[in-house]
Scaffold this motif. Structure first.
Motif, PDB file in Angstrom:
ATOM      1  N   ASP A   1      39.366  -0.387 160.285  1.00  0.00           N
ATOM      2  CA  ASP A   1      39.813  -1.963 160.016  1.00  0.00           C
ATOM      3  C   ASP A   1      40.685  -1.587 158.867  1.00  0.00           C
ATOM      4  N   LEU A   2      41.214  -0.382 158.519  1.00  0.00           N
ATOM      5  CA  LEU A   2      41.944  -0.118 157.403  1.00  0.00           C
ATOM      6  C   LEU A   2      43.341  -1.220 157.382  1.00  0.00           C
ATOM      7  N   PHE A   3      43.771  -1.347 158.622  1.00  0.00           N
ATOM      8  CA  PHE A   3      45.059  -2.059 158.482  1.00  0.00           C
ATOM      9  C   PHE A   3      44.925  -3.436 158.574  1.00  0.00           C
ATOM     10  N   ASP A   4      43.795  -3.720 158.944  1.00  0.00           N
ATOM     11  CA  ASP A   4      43.599  -5.411 158.879  1.00  0.00           C
ATOM     12  C   ASP A   4      43.332  -5.822 157.410  1.00  0.00           C
TER      13      ASP A   4
ATOM     14  N   GLY B   1      45.752  12.829 154.155  1.00  0.00           N
ATOM     15  CA  GLY B   1      46.966  12.702 155.090  1.00  0.00           C
ATOM     16  C   GLY B   1      46.735  13.439 156.458  1.00  0.00           C
ATOM     17  N   THR B   2      45.469  13.941 156.322  1.00  0.00           N
ATOM     18  CA  THR B   2      45.352  14.682 157.919  1.00  0.00           C
ATOM     19  C   THR B   2      45.383  13.931 159.084  1.00  0.00           C
TER      20      THR B   2
ATOM     21  N   GLU C   1      52.159   6.540 164.014  1.00  0.00           N
ATOM     22  CA  GLU C   1      51.979   5.039 164.224  1.00  0.00           C
ATOM     23  C   GLU C   1      51.396   4.414 163.003  1.00  0.00           C
ATOM     24  N   ALA C   2      50.644   5.227 162.384  1.00  0.00           N
ATOM     25  CA  ALA C   2      49.812   4.687 161.052  1.00  0.00           C
ATOM     26  C   ALA C   2      50.999   4.752 159.978  1.00  0.00           C
ATOM     27  N   VAL C   3      51.932   5.811 159.949  1.00  0.00           N
ATOM     28  CA  VAL C   3      52.689   5.809 158.863  1.00  0.00           C
ATOM     29  C   VAL C   3      53.726   4.598 159.065  1.00  0.00           C
TER      30      VAL C   3
ATOM     31  N   LEU D   1      52.078   1.570 157.368  1.00  0.00           N
ATOM     32  CA  LEU D   1      52.103   1.747 156.086  1.00  0.00           C
ATOM     33  C   LEU D   1      53.396   1.236 155.759  1.00  0.00           C
ATOM     34  N   ALA D   2      54.340   1.688 156.241  1.00  0.00           N
ATOM     35  CA  ALA D   2      55.906   1.343 155.811  1.00  0.00           C
ATOM     36  C   ALA D   2      56.045  -0.189 155.935  1.00  0.00           C
ATOM     37  N   GLU D   3      55.582  -0.777 157.220  1.00  0.00           N
ATOM     38  CA  GLU D   3      55.823  -2.193 157.415  1.00  0.00           C
ATOM     39  C   GLU D   3      54.963  -2.988 156.413  1.00  0.00           C
ATOM     40  N   LEU D   4      53.930  -2.660 156.034  1.00  0.00           N
ATOM     41  CA  LEU D   4      53.084  -3.237 154.988  1.00  0.00           C
ATOM     42  C   LEU D   4      53.514  -3.189 153.720  1.00  0.00           C
ATOM     43  N   ASN D   5      54.633  -2.293 153.510  1.00  0.00           N
ATOM     44  CA  ASN D   5      55.392  -2.198 152.281  1.00  0.00           C
ATOM     45  C   ASN D   5      54.117  -1.755 151.073  1.00  0.00           C
TER      46      ASN D   5
END
Lengths: 268, 344, 100
Positions: B78-81, B99-100, B105-107, B110-114
């Motif tokens: 649930d990290l992105f939530d 980083g592994t 998609e995760a990157v 992360l970029a989208e969430l600033n």
């Protein structure tokens, strides 16, 4: 109301010297961000030195105004055209009145950085530099000597650090050259990376490419001629002289005559 | 410290605001790094709803800087939530990861969430040495790929280089690698004891000669050197550390500590609100009363200006008010002067 | 007077600190502190309330200044913050700011 309604902090990192700027004139913040894009550190980063900046009231046209640096009461006082600044090296803080044109900020950074680097044996050199195979090659010369030309001829695997002003700092393993945003005719800022210096070439135009090692005394004199330094106070001058001696002892110095042809890079 | 940052920090201190919070979302990890300070522990991690409540409490208390870490933080499904909720609460977010597990998609998310910065741990520029530390073959290559993906997406990356005996002299190369990757470089030259006090990992620390070298490298020595910016006399300068004053740590199980490296338990957010712990925890109030003048040995040490004494390490060594020998050794390496606690 | 709408950029990180607001731009390149009046405007920047209304209701009444002067200062401020990429300024109501 709007004059003091917002304050900013921006940190520019050139040559590992994080220089903080704080002020209330957001137009200055904007110039800093545009001009030094690629060299911006986090605004939360600790700074090696920090300046409070306000806009100069008098606008001085032209960029050939001479630099005037004085040192008294433990502080440096800097004047150049519309730029006037003072800097307290113990507190590592200063203040500056400047125009938000790039020229004033460039001047302030270079002058203060020469003072900071002198203490540790580093200096700024009128030189192009590029990284190839993990090492930096430094090409020193006055305007017109071929710094930009040598950069234009660089092979694709060379990463350009600058075509105008190189930062050189001593480390445990000899001198390291740093990328800078300062550009000559090329107009392209260097990459914000660093690499240990392999060799220095003093540039001269010739009818063919010729590389000759320089004798120590000649190397010191030639490199010294291209060092950027503004202060005249004896202690600082001695520090720069010592730095250049240390540099030429640990780094091979060559005279490079070249014709502007790509094969020059294969010869060095 | 910067005038502006200093003022802001002083204000946060005066108002008693937990300005910086480090929140570990899990202690689980896909790597088995030989120097890890975490102690494996059973028990339920804070659930998404619990984390959300904690984030709301932190925002209400005035926290701005939120560091999400682990374990390996990407193991939280649930990290992105969590991050999305944190961004809605306007936190400045940094993420610590190996980083592994950072796929494209995760990157992108992360970029989208600033996310302001991603800190990636690295142990060497040589794959075999890095992989020997993580005990996970191929981890170096995966970490490198993630860093490249992050920087190409415009996400700021910091390479956190933990320097240890296996790769003692590698800091120049790792620094160069970071520069090539377009990442900033941060050296962490101290291996700390495990949180249960087990000091076995300390043998991984680099030899003194390397510490001496590091402290003679002008690029690496930060503002601790004697002629670097001095803090003006201030409330901050009298405190041993910002831990517990403007900073704190929350474990995946809800335990609150002054810092990740300071295992003085203050309370648990499942039992009390964060604010209650922050304002009323007796252990925290006792710690907050400590001033530099109370440090029995260190207050008379002539090296206090160049020392990075960590109260958490001192606490783990047995005396909250005593010296931290690891920092004494670093101050010694830095100056060549032997601090009193090392004279015995 | 054409209506002006303002919204906090969804990428900015910020927090009120007593009478100020601290903002860090999305690109993590600048830190700002906004003073009391600017902080007030910042907190009202929901994308839906016209700037004139914000100034009339929150600035003029509280700080005892004339509307015209306050409004012209506020316009200048929001343009500057927009230039720094932390505020969105538009002639239309804004969705997608941090008020969403």
């Amino acid at each position: 109301m709007q004059r003091e309604s917002a304050r900013f902090r921006v940190v520019i990192n050139i040559g590992g010297l994080a220089t903080g700027f704080v002020g209330t004139d957001l137009a200055i913040a904007q110039s800093l961000e545009r001009r030094y894009h690629g060299y911006l550190a986090s605004p939360l980063a600790p700074a090696t030195c920090e300046f409070t900046v306000v806009r100069a009231t008098a606008r001085v046209e032209g960029d050939n105004a001479g630099v005037e640096i004085t040192h008294h009461d433990g502080r440096w006082f800097i004047r150049r055209g519309s730029l006037s600044a003072e800097y307290d090296p113990v507190a590592a803080r200063g203040s500056a009145h400047l125009d938000d044109r790039p020229y004033d900020i460039d001047s302030l950074l270079r002058i203060v950085h020469t003072l900071l680097l002198a203490r540790e044996g580093g200096f700024l050199l009128h030189a192009a530099s590029a990284v190839r195979d993990g090492h930096a090659l430094v090409f020193a010369g006055a305007s017109g000597a071929g710094k930009t030309t040598i950069c234009r001829l660089a092979p694709p695997d060379a990463v350009l650090l600058t075509d105008e002003i190189s930062y050189l700092r001593p480390t445990a393993y000899g001198y390291t050259a740093f990328g800078t945003p300062f550009t000559g005719e090329l107009g392209i800022p260097g990459m914000p990376i660093s690499a240990p210096v392999r060799a220095v070439y003093l540039l001269a135009h010739g009818d063919r490419t010729r590389i000759e090692p320089m004798r120590p005394a000649e190397a010191v004199r030639s490199v010294l001629r291209h060092v950027l330094f503004f202060a005249t106070e004896p202690e600082s001058v001695q520090a720069v002289l010592n730095a250049v001696c240390q540099f030429t002892r640990s780094t091979p110095v060559y005279r490079l005559e070249f014709r502007p042809e790509p094969d020059v890079w294969e010869r060095i | 410290m910067s005038r502006l940052l200093g003022e802001v920090h002083e204000k946060a201190l005066r108002l008693g605001i937990p300005w910086n919070v480090h929140l570990d979302l899990t202690w689980r990890c896909n790597l088995r790094c030989v120097h890890c300070y975490l102690v494996q522990r059973e028990g339920p991690e804070l659930k998404l709803e619990e984390v959300s409540r904690v984030l709301e409490e932190l925002a209400a208390c005035g926290t701005l800087f939120l560091c999400l870490s682990g374990g390996e933080v990407m193991l939280r499904e649930d990290l992105f939530d969590i991050m999305e909720r944190a961004r809605r609460l306007n936190f400045y977010i940094t993420v610590k990861t190996n980083g592994t597990m950072l796929e494209a998609e995760a990157v992108r998310r992360l970029a989208e969430l600033n996310v302001a910065r991603v800190d990636v741990s690295l142990y060497s520029h040589q794959p075999e040495i890095h992989d020997a530390v993580t005990q996970a073959p191929g981890s170096f290559a995966r970490t490198m790929a993630a860093v490249r993906e992050l920087t190409s997406r415009g996400v700021k990356v910091q390479i956190s280089h933990v320097l240890m005996r296996q790769a003692a002299a590698s800091y120049t190369e790792v620094r160069r690698l970071a520069a090539e990757l377009g990442a900033t470089y941060k050296l962490d030259a101290t291996i700390t004891p495990r949180l249960d006090g087990n000091a076995g990992v300390l043998r991984l620390n680099v030899p003194d000669a390397i510490w001496r070298e590091i402290y003679n490298d002008p690029e690496l020595v930060g503002p601790l050197m004697p002629d670097s910016p001095r803090s003006a006399p201030s409330a901050l300068a009298e405190l041993p550390c910002s831990a517990g004053h403007t900073a704190c740590y929350i474990s995946p199980f809800g335990d609150v500590y002054p810092c990740v490296q300071f295992p003085l338990r203050l309370g648990n957010v499942r039992e009390q609100s964060f604010e209650k712990i922050w304002r009323e925890s007796p252990a925290l109030l006792r710690w907050r009363a400590v001033r530099n003048a109370d440090l029995v040995v260190c207050r008379t040490c002539e090296l206090h200006n160049v020392c990075s004494r960590c109260p958490g390490l001192a606490y783990m060594e047995g005396d909250l008010l005593g010296p931290s020998r690891l920092d004494c050794e670093k101050a010694y390496a830095r100056t060549g002067l032997r601090p009193a606690p090392l004279a015995e | 007077m054409d209506p002006v709408y303002i919204a906090r950029h969804p990428a900015a990180a910020w927090r009120r600190l007593e009478d100020e607001v601290i903002v860090i731009s999305a690109s993590d390149s600048s830190l700002f502190t906004l003073n009391e009046v600017a902080a007030e405007i910042w907190e009202c920047a929901d994308g839906r309330t016209p700037l004139a209304e914000i100034v009339a209701q929150h600035i003029v009444t509280r700080y005892d200044v004339g509307f015209d002067e306050a409004y012209s200062d506020a316009r200048e401020l929001v343009e500057q913050l927009a230039g720094k990429g932390i505020l969105i300024v538009s002639g239309e109501p804004i969705t997608g700011g941090d008020g969403r």
